[in-house]
Motif scaffolding. Structure first.
Motif, PDB file in Angstrom:
ATOM      1  N   LEU A 174      22.462 -15.418  50.877  1.00 61.80           N
ATOM      2  CA  LEU A 174      22.946 -14.789  49.647  1.00 61.80           C
ATOM      3  C   LEU A 174      24.103 -13.821  49.886  1.00 61.80           C
ATOM      4  O   LEU A 174      24.544 -13.143  48.964  1.00 61.80           O
ATOM      5  CB  LEU A 174      21.789 -14.048  48.962  1.00 61.80           C
ATOM      6  CG  LEU A 174      20.621 -14.953  48.547  1.00 61.80           C
ATOM      7  CD1 LEU A 174      19.401 -14.118  48.171  1.00 61.80           C
ATOM      8  CD2 LEU A 174      21.026 -15.864  47.398  1.00 61.80           C
ATOM      9  N   ASN A 175      24.576 -13.749  51.130  1.00 62.84           N
ATOM     10  CA  ASN A 175      25.701 -12.897  51.508  1.00 62.84           C
ATOM     11  C   ASN A 175      25.423 -11.414  51.256  1.00 62.84           C
ATOM     12  O   ASN A 175      26.224 -10.692  50.649  1.00 62.84           O
ATOM     13  CB  ASN A 175      26.988 -13.319  50.787  1.00 62.84           C
ATOM     14  CG  ASN A 175      28.216 -12.639  51.381  1.00 62.84           C
ATOM     15  OD1 ASN A 175      28.245 -12.311  52.560  1.00 62.84           O
ATOM     16  ND2 ASN A 175      29.227 -12.410  50.557  1.00 62.84           N
ATOM     17  N   VAL A 176      24.257 -10.962  51.748  1.00 69.59           N
ATOM     18  CA  VAL A 176      23.904  -9.550  51.691  1.00 69.59           C
ATOM     19  C   VAL A 176      23.358  -9.147  53.054  1.00 69.59           C
ATOM     20  O   VAL A 176      23.232  -9.960  53.958  1.00 69.59           O
ATOM     21  CB  VAL A 176      22.863  -9.256  50.587  1.00 69.59           C
ATOM     22  CG1 VAL A 176      23.461  -9.525  49.213  1.00 69.59           C
ATOM     23  CG2 VAL A 176      21.584 -10.067  50.799  1.00 69.59           C
ATOM     24  N   ALA A 212      18.933 -19.651  39.279  1.00 67.99           N
ATOM     25  CA  ALA A 212      20.249 -19.876  39.877  1.00 67.99           C
ATOM     26  C   ALA A 212      20.157 -20.178  41.364  1.00 67.99           C
ATOM     27  O   ALA A 212      20.761 -21.143  41.854  1.00 67.99           O
ATOM     28  CB  ALA A 212      21.145 -18.656  39.647  1.00 67.99           C
ATOM     29  N   VAL A 213      19.418 -19.366  42.091  1.00 67.42           N
ATOM     30  CA  VAL A 213      19.364 -19.484  43.546  1.00 67.42           C
ATOM     31  C   VAL A 213      18.951 -20.883  44.019  1.00 67.42           C
ATOM     32  O   VAL A 213      19.495 -21.380  45.006  1.00 67.42           O
ATOM     33  CB  VAL A 213      18.442 -18.400  44.136  1.00 67.42           C
ATOM     34  CG1 VAL A 213      18.209 -18.616  45.628  1.00 67.42           C
ATOM     35  CG2 VAL A 213      19.042 -17.019  43.906  1.00 67.42           C
ATOM     36  N   ASP A 271      26.439 -15.881  45.669  1.00 69.87           N
ATOM     37  CA  ASP A 271      27.007 -14.836  46.514  1.00 69.87           C
ATOM     38  C   ASP A 271      26.793 -13.514  45.786  1.00 69.87           C
ATOM     39  O   ASP A 271      27.569 -13.147  44.902  1.00 69.87           O
ATOM     40  CB  ASP A 271      28.495 -15.105  46.754  1.00 69.87           C
ATOM     41  CG  ASP A 271      29.143 -14.107  47.697  1.00 69.87           C
ATOM     42  OD1 ASP A 271      28.635 -12.980  47.821  1.00 69.87           O
ATOM     43  OD2 ASP A 271      30.171 -14.459  48.311  1.00 69.87           O
ATOM     44  N   ILE A 272      25.734 -12.812  46.149  1.00 69.05           N
ATOM     45  CA  ILE A 272      25.388 -11.582  45.429  1.00 69.05           C
ATOM     46  C   ILE A 272      26.481 -10.536  45.582  1.00 69.05           C
ATOM     47  O   ILE A 272      26.813  -9.822  44.628  1.00 69.05           O
ATOM     48  CB  ILE A 272      24.033 -11.036  45.920  1.00 69.05           C
ATOM     49  CG1 ILE A 272      22.905 -12.003  45.524  1.00 69.05           C
ATOM     50  CG2 ILE A 272      23.765  -9.656  45.338  1.00 69.05           C
ATOM     51  CD1 ILE A 272      21.531 -11.602  46.028  1.00 69.05           C
ATOM     52  N   TRP A 312      17.066  -7.865  45.861  1.00 68.36           N
ATOM     53  CA  TRP A 312      18.197  -7.246  46.538  1.00 68.36           C
ATOM     54  C   TRP A 312      18.621  -6.040  45.722  1.00 68.36           C
ATOM     55  O   TRP A 312      18.657  -6.084  44.483  1.00 68.36           O
ATOM     56  CB  TRP A 312      19.391  -8.202  46.660  1.00 68.36           C
ATOM     57  CG  TRP A 312      20.586  -7.478  47.216  1.00 68.36           C
ATOM     58  CD1 TRP A 312      20.865  -7.233  48.524  1.00 68.36           C
ATOM     59  CD2 TRP A 312      21.614  -6.821  46.459  1.00 68.36           C
ATOM     60  NE1 TRP A 312      22.007  -6.488  48.637  1.00 68.36           N
ATOM     61  CE2 TRP A 312      22.487  -6.210  47.381  1.00 68.36           C
ATOM     62  CE3 TRP A 312      21.871  -6.689  45.096  1.00 68.36           C
ATOM     63  CZ2 TRP A 312      23.610  -5.491  46.975  1.00 68.36           C
ATOM     64  CZ3 TRP A 312      22.992  -5.968  44.695  1.00 68.36           C
ATOM     65  CH2 TRP A 312      23.850  -5.382  45.637  1.00 68.36           C
ATOM     66  N   ALA A 313      18.940  -4.957  46.411  1.00 66.39           N
ATOM     67  CA  ALA A 313      19.426  -3.753  45.727  1.00 66.39           C
ATOM     68  C   ALA A 313      20.465  -3.073  46.597  1.00 66.39           C
ATOM     69  O   ALA A 313      20.415  -3.144  47.836  1.00 66.39           O
ATOM     70  CB  ALA A 313      18.277  -2.794  45.437  1.00 66.39           C
ATOM     71  N   ARG A 314      21.396  -2.423  45.952  1.00 65.57           N
ATOM     72  CA  ARG A 314      22.365  -1.625  46.695  1.00 65.57           C
ATOM     73  C   ARG A 314      21.622  -0.580  47.524  1.00 65.57           C
ATOM     74  O   ARG A 314      20.628  -0.002  47.084  1.00 65.57           O
ATOM     75  CB  ARG A 314      23.345  -0.942  45.741  1.00 65.57           C
ATOM     76  CG  ARG A 314      24.253  -1.919  45.012  1.00 65.57           C
ATOM     77  CD  ARG A 314      25.281  -1.185  44.168  1.00 65.57           C
ATOM     78  NE  ARG A 314      26.104  -2.120  43.414  1.00 65.57           N
ATOM     79  CZ  ARG A 314      27.185  -2.739  43.905  1.00 65.57           C
ATOM     80  NH1 ARG A 314      27.584  -2.474  45.148  1.00 65.57           N
ATOM     81  NH2 ARG A 314      27.868  -3.576  43.158  1.00 65.57           N
ATOM     82  N   ARG A 315      22.130  -0.349  48.706  1.00 61.87           N
ATOM     83  CA  ARG A 315      21.436   0.528  49.641  1.00 61.87           C
ATOM     84  C   ARG A 315      21.197   1.915  49.058  1.00 61.87           C
ATOM     85  O   ARG A 315      20.138   2.524  49.259  1.00 61.87           O
ATOM     86  CB  ARG A 315      22.253   0.629  50.940  1.00 61.87           C
ATOM     87  CG  ARG A 315      21.553   1.360  52.076  1.00 61.87           C
ATOM     88  CD  ARG A 315      20.417   0.556  52.620  1.00 61.87           C
ATOM     89  NE  ARG A 315      19.673   1.303  53.635  1.00 61.87           N
ATOM     90  CZ  ARG A 315      18.497   0.938  54.106  1.00 61.87           C
ATOM     91  NH1 ARG A 315      17.922  -0.163  53.666  1.00 61.87           N
ATOM     92  NH2 ARG A 315      17.884   1.664  55.022  1.00 61.87           N
ATOM     93  N   GLU A 316      22.168   2.431  48.311  1.00 66.69           N
ATOM     94  CA  GLU A 316      22.005   3.776  47.744  1.00 66.69           C
ATOM     95  C   GLU A 316      20.858   3.839  46.746  1.00 66.69           C
ATOM     96  O   GLU A 316      20.182   4.863  46.613  1.00 66.69           O
ATOM     97  CB  GLU A 316      23.305   4.262  47.103  1.00 66.69           C
ATOM     98  CG  GLU A 316      23.846   3.386  45.972  1.00 66.69           C
ATOM     99  CD  GLU A 316      24.858   2.356  46.457  1.00 66.69           C
ATOM    100  OE1 GLU A 316      25.739   1.996  45.646  1.00 66.69           O
ATOM    101  OE2 GLU A 316      24.765   1.921  47.617  1.00 66.69           O
TER     102      GLU A 316
END
Length: 420
Positions: free
Chosen positions: A95-97, A218-219, A225-226, A251-255
């Motif tokens: 997923l490009n993360v 979708a996946v 590509d998240i 998936w979540a942004r690190r912050e």
């Protein structure tokens, strides 16, 4: 018909070069019979079938490596932990993360609830707005209702158009300063509509709106590509992408992960516990309390390997060809009404036939060996918009065939004559 881009044309060529009969043979269940007739499985939006490598990977874990993760220094414990974390990293690359941004959980429902209780509940206040679309699955509606009840936030709905596409001008106009969260499906499980989530998230960022994308439909069916989408949260389910049930991820942004409190407490999500307090583990592990579905995630890692070996662009192209064939044939059926005709839709076909109840259609189709879903598909508000109580839904995957489509249409015409 939309003109093909260079990328889609190349994907079509790649798909044409694949021996799809050989691919289909990888799925043991598809060779069985139902009511004495060959199974025609058209319910992949509900759950995907599992190829042999996924079944074998799950079986091999229990036969050769079964142990808990992150708790033992013996050989089996080390092997289990390495395989489990390898699955996380496979998903991340797929997923490009980054792997440390991926919370492994039971699926999209858990993932969205995690965001609801750990991100939204501590932040939202009375008068804040949660913006969702009419086409959302209940898993992307009900958690926000529960949050709204406890915070005083308000839910507002972005409507769809008659062809099942999202009313984008209305959605963008609804992005007012009061909107704190936008929760949107990447692909509709009823209509097959593919929302332009990259553009939607770009518009939301301009207004300071946090975004969550439900990627369940979708996946499994297209390259995702998240990082390119630019959302804040992305949720998906493993069992729809040829993996075992009880698997998925957020998936979540690190912050966000660093700022969010844990959703569940227990083992593994801690660094140190005393009766005076607890020091939580680093994200994503602080959200993964208890023993996980280890074998399931090892199987999901094998599913990622399998999907990549086929090629996601080739899968999308194959399913697009099957969808075009099935759509053309369905529209020839007398009295049939098809819901969702937006461009670039996924291979999901929801329909009704005048004078026939959807449950009766599905029941009689099952007697012909055809598995479709009937009902409201966990999307009551969407069906209310179209003024129907239920639909039949035929959902295709790359392991289906053009011959199955012809057999499905023949069976549908047969049972229609019995009911109308």
């Amino acid at each position: 018909m939309k003109p093909q881009t260079d990328a889609s044309a190349q994907a079509s060529v790649a798909a044409d070069a694949i021996d799809w009969a050989r691919i289909r043979a990888d799925f043991p269940l598809l060779s069985r019979q139902v009511h004495g007739k060959p199974l025609i499985y058209l319910d992949s939006a509900n759950t995907g079938q599992k190829p042999a490598p996924v079944i074998e990977a799950t079986d091999a874990f229990y036969r050769q490596h079964n142990a808990n993760v992150s708790r033992a220094v013996h050989t089996l414990g080390t092997e289990a932990t390495e395989a489990y974390e390898a699955a996380r990293n496979k998903l991340a690359r797929f997923l490009n993360v980054r792997g440390n941004e991926l919370v492994l959980c039971s699926g999209t429902t858990f993932a969205i609830n995690l965001v609801a209780y750990s991100w939204a509940l501590p932040r939202l206040r009375a008068g804040d707005v949660i913006l969702v679309s009419r086409m959302e699955h209940h898993a992307n509606i009900v958690p926000w209702q529960l949050v709204a009840e406890r915070t005083g936030a308000v839910i507002k709905v972005a409507e769809v158009l008659a062809d099942g596409s999202l009313d984008l001008p209305a959605l963008y106009a609804a992005m007012t300063p009061q909107v704190k969260l936008l929760a949107i499906a990447h692909v509709s499980n009823v209509l097959g509509t593919t929302n332009p989530v990259r553009e939607i998230c770009r518009q939301a960022r301009k207004h300071g709106i946090t975004t969550l994308v439900d990627g369940s439909q979708a996946v499994p069916h297209r390259p995702v590509d998240i990082a390119a989408i630019g959302c804040d949260f992305y949720a998906f389910t493993g069992h729809k992408m040829c993996g075992p049930t009880g698997t998925g991820a957020l998936w979540a942004r690190r912050e966000h992960l660093q700022a969010m409190p844990p959703f569940l407490g227990g083992g593994e999500m801690i660094k140190e516990v005393s009766f005076g307090g607890t020091v939580f583990n680093d994200a994503p592990h602080k959200f993964e309390a208890g023993t996980p579905n280890i074998a399931g995630f090892i199987g999901l890692g094998a599913a990622v390997d399998y999907l990549q070996s086929v090629g996601m662009q080739a899968i999308q192209a194959r399913e697009s060809t099957l969808l075009a064939h099935a759509t053309e044939e369905l529209l020839k059926v007398p009295g049939l009404r098809l819901f969702g005709t937006a461009a670039d839709k996924a291979a999901v076909l929801s329909f009704v036939i005048d004078g026939a109840h959807s449950h009766d259609l599905a029941t009689l189709l099952d007697l012909e060996g055809v598995a479709v879903r009937s009902g409201q598909h966990c999307a009551h508000p969407l069906l209310q918009f179209f003024g129907v109580a239920a639909t039949c839904r035929a959902s295709l995957a790359f392991y289906n065939t053009h011959e199955e489509i012809e057999q499905f249409i023949a069976a549908l015409n047969k049972v229609r004559r019995l009911l109308v």
